[in-house]
Design a protein around this motif. Structure first.
Motif, mmCIF file in Angstrom:
data_model
loop_
_atom_site.group_PDB
_atom_site.id
_atom_site.type_symbol
_atom_site.label_atom_id
_atom_site.label_comp_id
_atom_site.label_asym_id
_atom_site.label_seq_id
_atom_site.Cartn_x
_atom_site.Cartn_y
_atom_site.Cartn_z
ATOM 1 N N ILE A 77 57.392 38.941 22.952
ATOM 2 C CA ILE A 77 56.572 39.327 24.246
ATOM 3 C C ILE A 77 55.256 38.878 24.315
ATOM 4 N N ASP A 78 54.484 39.181 23.133
ATOM 5 C CA ASP A 78 52.944 38.900 22.996
ATOM 6 C C ASP A 78 53.019 37.272 23.143
ATOM 7 N N ASN A 79 53.943 36.514 22.793
ATOM 8 C CA ASN A 79 54.012 35.028 22.700
ATOM 9 C C ASN A 79 53.955 34.630 24.007
ATOM 10 N N VAL A 80 54.944 35.217 24.876
ATOM 11 C CA VAL A 80 55.125 34.851 26.325
ATOM 12 C C VAL A 80 54.041 35.162 27.024
ATOM 13 N N ASP A 81 53.454 36.426 26.991
ATOM 14 C CA ASP A 81 52.177 36.827 27.337
ATOM 15 C C ASP A 81 50.946 35.790 27.266
ATOM 16 N N THR A 82 50.857 35.226 26.000
ATOM 17 C CA THR A 82 49.797 34.296 25.822
ATOM 18 C C THR A 82 50.042 33.068 26.588
ATOM 19 N N ALA A 83 51.153 32.379 26.701
ATOM 20 C CA ALA A 83 51.639 31.469 27.422
ATOM 21 C C ALA A 83 51.375 31.514 29.067
ATOM 22 N N ILE A 84 51.899 32.822 29.554
ATOM 23 C CA ILE A 84 51.656 33.174 31.183
ATOM 24 C C ILE A 84 50.031 33.280 31.269
ATOM 25 N N VAL A 85 49.405 33.982 30.271
ATOM 26 C CA VAL A 85 47.857 33.841 30.750
ATOM 27 C C VAL A 85 47.240 32.702 30.560
ATOM 28 N N SER A 86 47.737 31.883 29.764
ATOM 29 C CA SER A 86 47.097 30.304 29.501
ATOM 30 C C SER A 86 47.304 29.593 30.926
ATOM 31 N N LEU A 87 48.666 29.964 31.601
ATOM 32 C CA LEU A 87 49.046 29.083 32.636
ATOM 33 C C LEU A 87 48.496 29.651 33.917
ATOM 34 N N LEU A 88 48.162 30.899 33.975
ATOM 35 C CA LEU A 88 47.392 31.773 35.068
ATOM 36 C C LEU A 88 46.085 31.079 35.355
ATOM 37 N N ALA A 89 45.161 30.701 34.002
ATOM 38 C CA ALA A 89 43.968 30.192 33.901
ATOM 39 C C ALA A 89 44.145 29.032 34.694
ATOM 40 N N GLU A 90 44.904 28.313 34.324
ATOM 41 C CA GLU A 90 45.127 26.844 35.049
ATOM 42 C C GLU A 90 45.477 27.135 36.261
ATOM 43 N N ARG A 91 46.429 27.758 36.967
ATOM 44 C CA ARG A 91 46.759 28.034 38.126
ATOM 45 C C ARG A 91 45.370 28.631 38.974
ATOM 46 N N PHE A 92 44.765 29.352 38.432
ATOM 47 C CA PHE A 92 43.452 29.744 39.130
ATOM 48 C C PHE A 92 42.273 28.606 39.237
ATOM 49 N N LYS A 93 42.448 27.802 38.320
ATOM 50 C CA LYS A 93 41.491 26.753 38.365
ATOM 51 C C LYS A 93 41.873 25.757 39.433
ATOM 52 N N TYR A 94 43.202 25.647 39.592
ATOM 53 C CA TYR A 94 43.815 24.694 40.747
ATOM 54 C C TYR A 94 43.561 25.242 41.938
ATOM 55 N N THR A 95 43.885 26.706 42.247
ATOM 56 C CA THR A 95 43.345 27.297 43.527
ATOM 57 C C THR A 95 42.026 27.391 43.774
ATOM 58 N N SER A 96 41.027 27.504 42.599
ATOM 59 C CA SER A 96 39.611 27.389 43.183
ATOM 60 C C SER A 96 39.365 25.884 43.566
ATOM 61 N N GLN A 97 40.145 24.934 43.140
ATOM 62 C CA GLN A 97 39.665 23.542 43.799
ATOM 63 C C GLN A 97 40.124 23.554 45.232
ATOM 64 N N VAL A 98 41.441 24.073 45.442
ATOM 65 C CA VAL A 98 41.918 24.175 46.772
ATOM 66 C C VAL A 98 40.948 24.773 47.642
ATOM 67 N N GLY A 99 40.492 25.978 47.023
ATOM 68 C CA GLY A 99 39.398 26.978 47.980
ATOM 69 C C GLY A 99 38.203 26.146 48.375
ATOM 70 N N VAL A 100 37.783 25.325 47.469
ATOM 71 C CA VAL A 100 36.665 24.689 47.863
ATOM 72 C C VAL A 100 37.039 23.416 49.031
ATOM 73 N N LEU A 101 38.175 22.714 48.634
ATOM 74 C CA LEU A 101 38.577 21.819 49.687
ATOM 75 C C LEU A 101 38.582 22.397 51.210
ATOM 76 N N LYS A 102 39.412 23.749 51.104
ATOM 77 C CA LYS A 102 39.364 24.399 52.338
ATOM 78 C C LYS A 102 38.145 24.938 52.994
ATOM 79 N N ALA A 103 37.084 25.427 52.093
ATOM 80 C CA ALA A 103 35.777 25.622 52.546
ATOM 81 C C ALA A 103 35.160 24.816 53.264
ATOM 82 N N ARG A 104 35.225 23.483 52.526
ATOM 83 C CA ARG A 104 34.406 22.386 53.234
ATOM 84 C C ARG A 104 35.050 21.912 54.389
#
Lengths: 148, 148
Positions: free
Chosen positions: A57-84
């Motif tokens: 379960i801890d291994n799965v959580d490590t993978a998911i938190v790493s993927l969430l980090a990538e997901r929020f980096k992507y959505t942050s870029q979408v946020g900048v594009l939308k705002a501009r």
């Protein structure tokens, strides 16, 4: 009824310890550790099995938190594009597409689709809040790095 | 204030369509698609960038939902072991450990630790609810397969 209690202090310290956990005061809890294992041989076997599963379960959580980090980096870029471009944080057509897609993927993976929908609701709600903050900061994504 | 509206119907149908989405009635929304791209060349470029980022977001979501499926298979096994041994669904020592661990992993990955904590709260709350259902069913994990 729920009440909020502070978490215990960690060894590596830090001001995040103000984080709180919601716990039901009437809820029963069992600490599953070596003391529990010492009760009898059968309990020891169960505790060992639970410990092994918790490592997975801890291994799965490590993978998911790493993927969430990538997901929020992507959505942050979408946020900048939308705002501009002056686009709103929300896009319901996109949300409907995501709801259908994640439902389908969840069923195929053997996951209760209600959980996939809770996951989607959580990440999309957070992404939209962050898009709003980027828009209010004139398209500056740095506004989200307050935790760094 | 929020209101709950039904989602649009999907082509592959099914009774999950009773699922609802919470939307703020005062919220602005923009549909980002080819019609939006036709407005002018600059908008078309922004729309193309957003579409590419959304494909990456979809890929991340596929991975996360697949991992969530594995996570809930593991926690379902833990639920069976706990129920048969008479352990309670909750274990606060384990939760404190998870809070510290996920906070650390989130910071290292560049993710706002508040998001990691929201993720943990979501999965642990759901896992405990499911452990409770397994316990009430006398240790039968099949009680969770009602969606299949």
């Amino acid at each position: 009824m729920t009440e909020t209690t502070s978490t215990t202090a960690s060894e590596d310290g830090g001001d995040w310890l103000s984080a709180t956990v919601t716990r039901n005061p009437g809820e029963h809890a069992t600490v599953i550790d070596s003391a529990k294992a010492a009760e009898n041989p059968e309990t020891a076997e169960t505790v060992a099995k639970i410990k092994a599963l918790r490592q997975s379960i801890d291994n799965v959580d490590t993978a998911i938190v790493s993927l969430l980090a990538e997901r929020f980096k992507y959505t942050s870029q979408v946020g900048v594009l939308k705002a501009r471009a002056g686009f709103a944080p929300a896009d319901y057509k996109r949300e409907d597409y995501q709801i259908e897609r994640l439902h389908r993927i969840a069923v195929a993976a053997g996951l209760d689709p209600d959980i996939a929908e809770m996951y989607r609701e959580f990440v999309v709600t957070e992404a939209k809040k962050r898009h709003q903050r980027i828009a209010e900061a004139g398209g500056d994504p740095g506004v989200l790095d307050v935790f760094a």
